[in-house]
Design a protein around this motif. Sequence first.
Motif, PDB file in Angstrom:
ATOM      1  N   ASN A 281       0.810  -1.215   0.000  1.00 23.81           N
ATOM      2  CA  ASN A 281       0.000   0.000   0.000  1.00 23.81           C
ATOM      3  C   ASN A 281       0.846   1.269   0.000  1.00 23.81           C
ATOM      4  N   SER A 282       2.041   1.185   0.579  1.00 26.74           N
ATOM      5  CA  SER A 282       2.844   2.385   0.787  1.00 26.74           C
ATOM      6  C   SER A 282       3.492   2.920  -0.491  1.00 26.74           C
ATOM      7  N   ASP A 283       3.606   2.082  -1.508  1.00 23.51           N
ATOM      8  CA  ASP A 283       4.224   2.476  -2.779  1.00 23.51           C
ATOM      9  C   ASP A 283       5.700   2.843  -2.639  1.00 23.51           C
ATOM     10  N   ILE A 284       6.354   2.378  -1.591  1.00 22.15           N
ATOM     11  CA  ILE A 284       7.782   2.629  -1.400  1.00 22.15           C
ATOM     12  C   ILE A 284       8.558   1.500  -2.070  1.00 22.15           C
ATOM     13  N   PRO A 285       9.516   1.801  -2.950  1.00 24.69           N
ATOM     14  CA  PRO A 285      10.314   0.729  -3.558  1.00 24.69           C
ATOM     15  C   PRO A 285      10.972  -0.127  -2.477  1.00 24.69           C
ATOM     16  N   TRP A 286      11.052  -1.437  -2.736  1.00 30.85           N
ATOM     17  CA  TRP A 286      11.532  -2.352  -1.696  1.00 30.85           C
ATOM     18  C   TRP A 286      12.906  -1.956  -1.167  1.00 30.85           C
ATOM     19  N   ARG A 287      13.835  -1.639  -2.021  1.00 35.41           N
ATOM     20  CA  ARG A 287      15.182  -1.308  -1.559  1.00 35.41           C
ATOM     21  C   ARG A 287      15.159  -0.081  -0.649  1.00 35.41           C
ATOM     22  N   GLU A 288      14.322   0.894  -0.957  1.00 31.27           N
ATOM     23  CA  GLU A 288      14.312   2.133  -0.179  1.00 31.27           C
ATOM     24  C   GLU A 288      13.551   2.007   1.137  1.00 31.27           C
ATOM     25  N   ARG A 289      12.757   0.937   1.278  1.00 27.25           N
ATOM     26  CA  ARG A 289      11.937   0.795   2.478  1.00 27.25           C
ATOM     27  C   ARG A 289      12.762   0.784   3.750  1.00 27.25           C
ATOM     28  N   PHE A 290      13.962   0.219   3.701  1.00 26.78           N
ATOM     29  CA  PHE A 290      14.775   0.090   4.911  1.00 26.78           C
ATOM     30  C   PHE A 290      16.005   1.008   4.887  1.00 26.78           C
ATOM     31  N   SER A 291      15.938   2.025   4.071  1.00 25.96           N
ATOM     32  CA  SER A 291      17.076   2.926   3.887  1.00 25.96           C
ATOM     33  C   SER A 291      17.494   3.616   5.193  1.00 25.96           C
ATOM     34  N   PRO A 292      18.793   3.609   5.514  1.00 24.64           N
ATOM     35  CA  PRO A 292      19.295   4.308   6.704  1.00 24.64           C
ATOM     36  C   PRO A 292      19.801   5.713   6.389  1.00 24.64           C
ATOM     37  N   ILE A 293      19.476   6.216   5.202  1.00 20.92           N
ATOM     38  CA  ILE A 293      19.987   7.512   4.762  1.00 20.92           C
ATOM     39  C   ILE A 293      19.305   8.667   5.503  1.00 20.92           C
ATOM     40  N   PHE A 294      20.105   9.636   5.908  1.00 26.07           N
ATOM     41  CA  PHE A 294      19.574  10.877   6.487  1.00 26.07           C
ATOM     42  C   PHE A 294      19.184  11.794   5.323  1.00 26.07           C
ATOM     43  N   SER A 295      18.017  11.582   4.801  1.00 26.65           N
ATOM     44  CA  SER A 295      17.566  12.299   3.605  1.00 26.65           C
ATOM     45  C   SER A 295      16.977  13.658   3.975  1.00 26.65           C
ATOM     46  N   PRO A 296      16.826  14.549   2.988  1.00 28.79           N
ATOM     47  CA  PRO A 296      16.137  15.812   3.254  1.00 28.79           C
ATOM     48  C   PRO A 296      14.735  15.600   3.806  1.00 28.79           C
ATOM     49  N   ALA A 297      14.062  14.540   3.332  1.00 28.14           N
ATOM     50  CA  ALA A 297      12.710  14.259   3.815  1.00 28.14           C
ATOM     51  C   ALA A 297      12.713  13.908   5.304  1.00 28.14           C
ATOM     52  N   LEU A 298      13.759  13.223   5.753  1.00 29.17           N
ATOM     53  CA  LEU A 298      13.868  12.887   7.180  1.00 29.17           C
ATOM     54  C   LEU A 298      13.985  14.152   8.008  1.00 29.17           C
ATOM     55  N   ARG A 299      14.858  15.053   7.581  1.00 27.35           N
ATOM     56  CA  ARG A 299      15.039  16.313   8.300  1.00 27.35           C
ATOM     57  C   ARG A 299      13.730  17.104   8.336  1.00 27.35           C
ATOM     58  N   THR A 300      13.068  17.176   7.186  1.00 27.81           N
ATOM     59  CA  THR A 300      11.793  17.893   7.119  1.00 27.81           C
ATOM     60  C   THR A 300      10.770  17.280   8.058  1.00 27.81           C
ATOM     61  N   HIS A 301      10.746  15.953   8.096  1.00 22.65           N
ATOM     62  CA  HIS A 301       9.781  15.252   8.945  1.00 22.65           C
ATOM     63  C   HIS A 301       9.951  15.629  10.411  1.00 22.65           C
ATOM     64  N   TYR A 302      11.170  15.604  10.901  1.00 26.40           N
ATOM     65  CA  TYR A 302      11.371  15.874  12.326  1.00 26.40           C
ATOM     66  C   TYR A 302      11.189  17.342  12.679  1.00 26.40           C
ATOM     67  N   HIS A 303      11.442  18.237  11.721  1.00 31.36           N
ATOM     68  CA  HIS A 303      11.086  19.633  11.942  1.00 31.36           C
ATOM     69  C   HIS A 303       9.577  19.759  12.062  1.00 31.36           C
ATOM     70  N   SER A 304       8.864  19.034  11.210  1.00 29.31           N
ATOM     71  CA  SER A 304       7.405  19.058  11.238  1.00 29.31           C
ATOM     72  C   SER A 304       6.868  18.494  12.547  1.00 29.31           C
ATOM     73  N   VAL A 305       7.430  17.362  12.972  1.00 31.27           N
ATOM     74  CA  VAL A 305       7.001  16.746  14.234  1.00 31.27           C
ATOM     75  C   VAL A 305       7.210  17.712  15.396  1.00 31.27           C
ATOM     76  N   ALA A 306       8.409  18.303  15.461  1.00 35.48           N
ATOM     77  CA  ALA A 306       8.744  19.198  16.576  1.00 35.48           C
ATOM     78  C   ALA A 306       7.857  20.439  16.578  1.00 35.48           C
ATOM     79  N   ASP A 307       7.699  21.046  15.404  1.00 37.81           N
ATOM     80  CA  ASP A 307       6.918  22.280  15.320  1.00 37.81           C
ATOM     81  C   ASP A 307       5.444  22.038  15.586  1.00 37.81           C
ATOM     82  N   TYR A 308       4.898  21.006  14.963  1.00 40.01           N
ATOM     83  CA  TYR A 308       3.475  20.727  15.101  1.00 40.01           C
ATOM     84  C   TYR A 308       3.118  20.348  16.529  1.00 40.01           C
TER      85      TYR A 308
END
Length: 351
Positions: A281-308
């Motif tokens: 359901n998630s539409d995430i490619p299998w290889r990327e599902r377990f990615s340990p990369i500190f991506s821009p999306a990760l940074r954005t997510h935690y800014h969103s979590v903290a701010d919200y």
Amino acid sequence: MALLASTLIAGCSGSGNADGAGAVKTVTIASIAFPYQGKQVFNGLNGVVIEQGWLKEQLAKKGVDLVFSPVSTAVGGPLINEGFSGKRIDFAAYGDFPAAIAVAGGVPLKIVAPVGQGQDVYLVVRKGLPANSLADLKGKRIALHRGRPWELPFSKLVDSKGLKLDDFRIVNINPAATPAALESGSVDAAVLMSDGLLFEQKGIARVIWSTRQAPADWRMRAELFGRKDFVDVHPDLTQIVVEAFVRAAAWSSDEANKAQVIRDTARGAMPEEIVAKDYANSDIPWRERFSPIFSPALRTHYHSVADYALERGLIRNKVDADALLDDRFVKQALKDLKLEGFWSQSAQEQR
């Protein structure tokens, strides 16, 4: 179950000294575990790390024991926060919102390794209830385990519809008690993870919304968090722990191991077909599902979590999202394991 989990965490010594300094005798990692065939099992990357045995071997070479401390899904993040606060655990693989609560409450943590691209959250209604939207649930009883990772996406949904939590009768019960509450009519709806798909399959409930219908940033995330004082004083041990998780992520990302990953993830949790459906359901490619990369999306997510969370009064003190992220260990592990370029350096910002 809470008493059992408290006993398990209290019985672990964590680092050699409470302040993280001095000789370390034990590295303790806490995470959700499930009862399976008469024992507690760890799913996901935790289970792979245990199965591979590399982390245990490497720590043993330094005279350090490894302990994986099981935590019941009934108590989850709040109990892990207690373990971090009491300095009884050194690392934990758990959710974004409980971790933000810990940091806002004065428990310094570091994200030392991402463990994937997030998981979807589901809103379900009990069988027979003629509701098809959140607005239809105004005044109804909604089961929501407070302080757990799925609370934040639900709060965002409520806010996006111009509603307030006070517009609903929130019932604070854990996921294990939710099926009976739905069947008995004690609650009209529930906010869940992939349990929602299972309840729909069983005819107990019906999914009326999921984070698939929302921005990708609404997914709940889980990472490998480390106690800041331990990470700062023992970067050598932290590096070994992170490398073990990167190794596990690489193995899990291999399409050849997909069936095994699904089987192991289902142990004690839910049927394999539900796990597979949730992944698909998630539409995430299998290889990327377990990615340990500190991506821009990760940074954005935690800014969103903290701010919200701060804006909505879910936490009282601001969390510095940038200070939370510590990517040096993953970078080194990728270099040492020759995995640079194995995963995409950027994750999906949108669906």
